[in-house]
Design a protein around this motif. Sequence first.
Motif, PDB file in Angstrom:
ATOM      1  N   GLY A  46      -3.060   6.124   3.858  1.00 54.94           N
ATOM      2  CA  GLY A  46      -2.257   5.002   4.329  1.00 54.94           C
ATOM      3  C   GLY A  46      -1.474   5.324   5.584  1.00 54.94           C
ATOM      4  N   THR A  47      -0.516   4.440   5.913  1.00 55.82           N
ATOM      5  CA  THR A  47       0.302   4.620   7.114  1.00 55.82           C
ATOM      6  C   THR A  47       1.485   5.523   6.878  1.00 55.82           C
ATOM      7  OG1 THR A  47       1.514   2.616   6.514  1.00 55.82           O
ATOM      8  CG2 THR A  47      -0.330   2.360   8.030  1.00 55.82           C
ATOM      9  N   GLN A  48       1.717   5.908   5.623  1.00 62.34           N
ATOM     10  CA  GLN A  48       2.822   6.787   5.263  1.00 62.34           C
ATOM     11  C   GLN A  48       4.158   6.232   5.766  1.00 62.34           C
ATOM     12  OE1 GLN A  48       1.983  10.846   6.400  1.00 62.34           O
ATOM     13  NE2 GLN A  48       0.342  11.028   4.902  1.00 62.34           N
ATOM     14  N   TYR A 105       6.880   4.255  14.711  1.00 61.40           N
ATOM     15  CA  TYR A 105       7.719   4.693  13.604  1.00 61.40           C
ATOM     16  C   TYR A 105       7.618   3.782  12.377  1.00 61.40           C
ATOM     17  CZ  TYR A 105       9.502   7.181  17.620  1.00 61.40           C
ATOM     18  OH  TYR A 105       9.590   7.936  18.756  1.00 61.40           O
ATOM     19  N   ILE A 106       7.166   2.542  12.579  1.00 58.27           N
ATOM     20  CA  ILE A 106       6.962   1.633  11.451  1.00 58.27           C
ATOM     21  C   ILE A 106       5.655   0.883  11.671  1.00 58.27           C
ATOM     22  CG2 ILE A 106       9.398   1.334  10.855  1.00 58.27           C
ATOM     23  CD1 ILE A 106       9.393  -1.256  12.443  1.00 58.27           C
ATOM     24  N   SER A 107       4.957   0.610  10.590  1.00 61.33           N
ATOM     25  CA  SER A 107       3.649  -0.045  10.697  1.00 61.33           C
ATOM     26  C   SER A 107       3.750  -1.554  10.659  1.00 61.33           C
ATOM     27  CB  SER A 107       2.743   0.425   9.548  1.00 61.33           C
ATOM     28  OG  SER A 107       3.267  -0.013   8.296  1.00 61.33           O
ATOM     29  N   TYR A 108       4.908  -2.073  10.340  1.00 59.94           N
ATOM     30  CA  TYR A 108       5.065  -3.507  10.140  1.00 59.94           C
ATOM     31  C   TYR A 108       6.057  -4.080  11.154  1.00 59.94           C
ATOM     32  CZ  TYR A 108       9.087  -1.627   7.631  1.00 59.94           C
ATOM     33  OH  TYR A 108      10.212  -0.926   7.303  1.00 59.94           O
ATOM     34  N   GLY A 109       5.995  -5.383  11.312  1.00 65.68           N
ATOM     35  CA  GLY A 109       6.944  -6.080  12.152  1.00 65.68           C
ATOM     36  C   GLY A 109       7.810  -7.004  11.318  1.00 65.68           C
ATOM     37  N   TYR A 129      -8.846   2.068   1.825  1.00 69.10           N
ATOM     38  CA  TYR A 129      -7.908   2.896   2.581  1.00 69.10           C
ATOM     39  C   TYR A 129      -8.583   3.606   3.750  1.00 69.10           C
ATOM     40  CZ  TYR A 129      -3.877   2.534  -0.533  1.00 69.10           C
ATOM     41  OH  TYR A 129      -2.800   2.097  -1.248  1.00 69.10           O
ATOM     42  N   SER A 130      -9.881   3.430   3.888  1.00 71.76           N
ATOM     43  CA  SER A 130     -10.582   4.217   4.887  1.00 71.76           C
ATOM     44  C   SER A 130     -10.129   3.903   6.299  1.00 71.76           C
ATOM     45  CB  SER A 130     -12.089   3.983   4.769  1.00 71.76           C
ATOM     46  OG  SER A 130     -12.398   2.619   5.027  1.00 71.76           O
ATOM     47  N   ASP A 131      -9.628   2.697   6.555  1.00 70.63           N
ATOM     48  CA  ASP A 131      -9.157   2.378   7.906  1.00 70.63           C
ATOM     49  C   ASP A 131      -7.621   2.353   7.974  1.00 70.63           C
ATOM     50  OD1 ASP A 131      -8.721   0.181   6.361  1.00 70.63           O
ATOM     51  OD2 ASP A 131      -9.638  -1.277   7.732  1.00 70.63           O
ATOM     52  N   GLY A 132      -6.957   2.973   6.979  1.00 70.86           N
ATOM     53  CA  GLY A 132      -5.508   2.978   6.932  1.00 70.86           C
ATOM     54  C   GLY A 132      -4.997   1.777   6.169  1.00 70.86           C
ATOM     55  N   GLU A 133      -3.870   1.950   5.482  1.00 69.68           N
ATOM     56  CA  GLU A 133      -3.327   0.856   4.670  1.00 69.68           C
ATOM     57  C   GLU A 133      -1.812   0.960   4.635  1.00 69.68           C
ATOM     58  OE1 GLU A 133      -4.081  -2.593   2.317  1.00 69.68           O
ATOM     59  OE2 GLU A 133      -5.267  -1.381   3.660  1.00 69.68           O
ATOM     60  N   ALA A 134      -1.152  -0.169   4.769  1.00 76.31           N
ATOM     61  CA  ALA A 134       0.303  -0.180   4.673  1.00 76.31           C
ATOM     62  C   ALA A 134       0.723   0.156   3.244  1.00 76.31           C
ATOM     63  CB  ALA A 134       0.857  -1.531   5.075  1.00 76.31           C
ATOM     64  N   SER A 135       1.946   0.640   3.138  1.00 75.51           N
ATOM     65  CA  SER A 135       2.456   1.034   1.831  1.00 75.51           C
ATOM     66  C   SER A 135       2.588  -0.167   0.912  1.00 75.51           C
ATOM     67  CB  SER A 135       3.806   1.733   1.982  1.00 75.51           C
ATOM     68  OG  SER A 135       3.670   2.897   2.753  1.00 75.51           O
ATOM     69  N   LEU A 136       2.540   0.123  -0.381  1.00 74.09           N
ATOM     70  CA  LEU A 136       2.600  -0.929  -1.394  1.00 74.09           C
ATOM     71  C   LEU A 136       3.830  -1.833  -1.219  1.00 74.09           C
ATOM     72  CD1 LEU A 136       1.901  -0.482  -5.172  1.00 74.09           C
ATOM     73  CD2 LEU A 136       4.006  -1.540  -4.452  1.00 74.09           C
ATOM     74  N   PRO A 137       5.056  -1.293  -1.028  1.00 72.38           N
ATOM     75  CA  PRO A 137       6.203  -2.200  -0.899  1.00 72.38           C
ATOM     76  C   PRO A 137       6.108  -3.127   0.315  1.00 72.38           C
ATOM     77  CG  PRO A 137       6.923   0.060  -1.303  1.00 72.38           C
ATOM     78  CD  PRO A 137       5.478   0.125  -0.987  1.00 72.38           C
TER      79      PRO A 137
END
Length: 857
Positions: A722-724, A510-514, A597-605
């Motif tokens: 991105g990871t949306q 549900y979230i891409s970050y920790g 972005y080809s391998d996915g990217e976290a959102s700018l914020p």
Amino acid sequence: MNVGMRVRGGLLAALIMVAVPVAASLAAVVVSSPVAAQTVDSIQVEGNRRVEVATIRSYFKAGPGGRLDQPHIDDGLKALIETGLFQDVRINQAGGRLVVTVVENPVIGRVVFEGNKKVKDEQLTGEVQSKPRGTLSRPVVQSDAQRIAEIYRHSGRYDVTVTPEIIEQPNNRVDLIFTITEGAKTGIQSVNFVGNVAYSSYRLRDIIKTRESNLLSFMGGSDTYDPDRIEADRDLIRRYYLKHGFADVQVVAALTEYDPQRKGFMVTFTIEEGQQYRVASVNFQSSIGSLDGNSLSRFSRVNVGSLYNAEALEKSVEEMQIEASRRGFAFAIVRPRGDRNFEAHTVSIVFTIDEGPRTYIERINIRNNTRTRDYVIRREFDIAEGDAYNRALVDRAERRLKNLDFFKTVKISTEPGSSSDRVILIVDLEEKSTGDFSVSGGYSTTDGPLAEVSISERNFLGRGLFAKASVTYGEYARGISLSFVEPYLLDYRVALGLDTYYREQLPNNYISYGTKTLGISPRLGLALREDLTLQLRYSIYEQDISLPSYLNNCNNNPSNGLLAFNPSPAWVAGNGGPPVATAMGATDISGMGLWCYSDGEASLPVRKELANGSTLTSAIGYTLNYNTLDNNKNPTDGLMIDFKQDFAGVGGDVTYLKTAIDAKYYTPLVSDIVGLVHVQTGLLTQVGNNAIRMLDQFQMGPNLVRGFAPNGIGPRDINPYGTQDALGGTKYWGASLEMQMPFWFLPKEIGLKGAVYADAGGLYDYTGPTSWAATGEVNTPGCVPPTNPSAHPNVPPNPGTCLGLQYDSSSVVRSSVGVGLIWASPFGPLRFDYAVPLTKSPYDRVQQFRFGGGTSF
């Protein structure tokens, strides 16, 4: 002549035959009965080994002149027997002296319990009267055997047998052995109600503590027969009816029968409900000239037109009497009177205020508190030695002591003092264990498997302090926390709490970050009323964000104006730009550039927060809680409202004002169906010039509208490469209607009930960063990213477009309908939900099934 002589001779012989036994009997009485001329000093004692002669003689009290007559000797004999020191006592006369012959009871060497598995030796030792190095008394031994059997019966084992055995040892010593056959557990096979019309048996089983036996009964003990619990249940039923308008209710019987075939007890409560009354009028009468009864009306919780409520009546009396005491009328007594109208089914309430007896408290004696300090108990009283005796304040103190949960039983009684206007308060307590060690386990569709180990103490060091330490470890969540509460700060009824914690949230579906959070939060809590509490708090915490390296490629690209991707020279030249050397080992694929972005990217914020490093938040806040729920764990009636505000900016790196309101209203509908209305809203306001971070914004999902994934609704990064990530919002609202109903075809004790519901809500107004000068990402309103990125994963958009954050800002109302299964299991409360979204945004994430729960074991 001869005939007469024969007759006289026969009569003489007969007289002689009668007289001789009588004379012999009298002689025996004279010989065996002590004469009344003995003195205490002339008593001769025989057979004693441990008990001194003087001690035995002391039980004979001489009459006038120092002589012992027969009544005094009989009294001495009874007194010796009642000491329990002797197996046998005999009194005879020999040589003109009174001889007391005793056979001493043996001394107990050991007291041993055999066969006990369900009750520990320590508990049995504390209950029996026979003690090592004490004197053996057979009546006491039999009483101890009965007491042991009673302990087992209270734990639900009625087939228990207790056999005492005395084993003789040298030197007049014995070992006392209680052989226990515990037998099988005797449970409650059925709980029935007779005479109940207004409330179903299903509803009344929620009120009482006694439960029927079932497959999961081994997890608890409420299904065992306990006569004390049955009596307490009678009072619970009566109070429940009185609270809901049945002023004439009587629980006339609680019949308990043992069924040998089912090997359990059948409990039947017989109820006479009477009529339900409403309040016709509320009046106040005062016999105290300077005290206007109507001035106390605002303390009344009884309203005209409402159902008669004995509980509200009791609280009204208590608050009125306390208010009168505050005004200087320490001896005022408030008494309620109810005049029933049987035809109209109404009751007229009259509160009478009279001057009570001028009685003062001489002392407050506290008994049986071996661990809890005296001052911990005394501070629950609003009165002290020397104050006027006020029954309402005494009742309040008793209720507070029970609510502490330090004691099994609390009883406050009075005894006469040194004069007619003095009373002594006696506080009788029975302490219980207040420490808890728990291992908790759970699982949810959000956090995965989760385990927690905690240790807590509600009465730390006997000073009434609360302390807890816990460690949590799960698939996506980990942490440690320490909590401490001082309930009486500086001897005021203000609770001081301190929480320290470390939490780690790992990336998941549900979230891409920790995130890692380390913080401390002191708080103050005080009760404004019984239904209204206020908590003040301060929080300071440091938060770090982390990302896998492959989700942060773009930020590592050299700055050349177009840093959202890594273009090849051919791609740039073909689009009218100067050749740019590729970086980071980028390769040209069919003349096109390898886009970051080809391998996915976290959102700018998220990436921007990562670049900023750790953030310190310092905030003050408060919570105002209003709670009239009838049961906090399983409510069926009442209202609970939470109003929270937190202001960040007392130092630290961020500033904002966060406000949230959450209200739940429960009401019984029909046939044990409970209705729930749940509304909530929140507002996050920017303070000063500092922009609001994404991490500080509200994140919503099934906590607002069921049927959506965690962080599943609201503004979201819509870049398809991105990871949306969910961005959150600064405003939200939600409303829910739910009906909870039992499964009548299942036993009540299983604890299952169903729910149907409809939810609606929305999360709006993301105000976090949308561009980043350090990377050249500039927000371009109206830019529409590619809709099919999978067809050309390495083809970036035109230069200068869609380089900043593009997000879904739709204001559509999210809604859903669903069904739920609620299980009050021995493993803790569990809930299963299946919801179908009715309206949603194209970028929302759906999760139709949700499950969560767990408890201590």
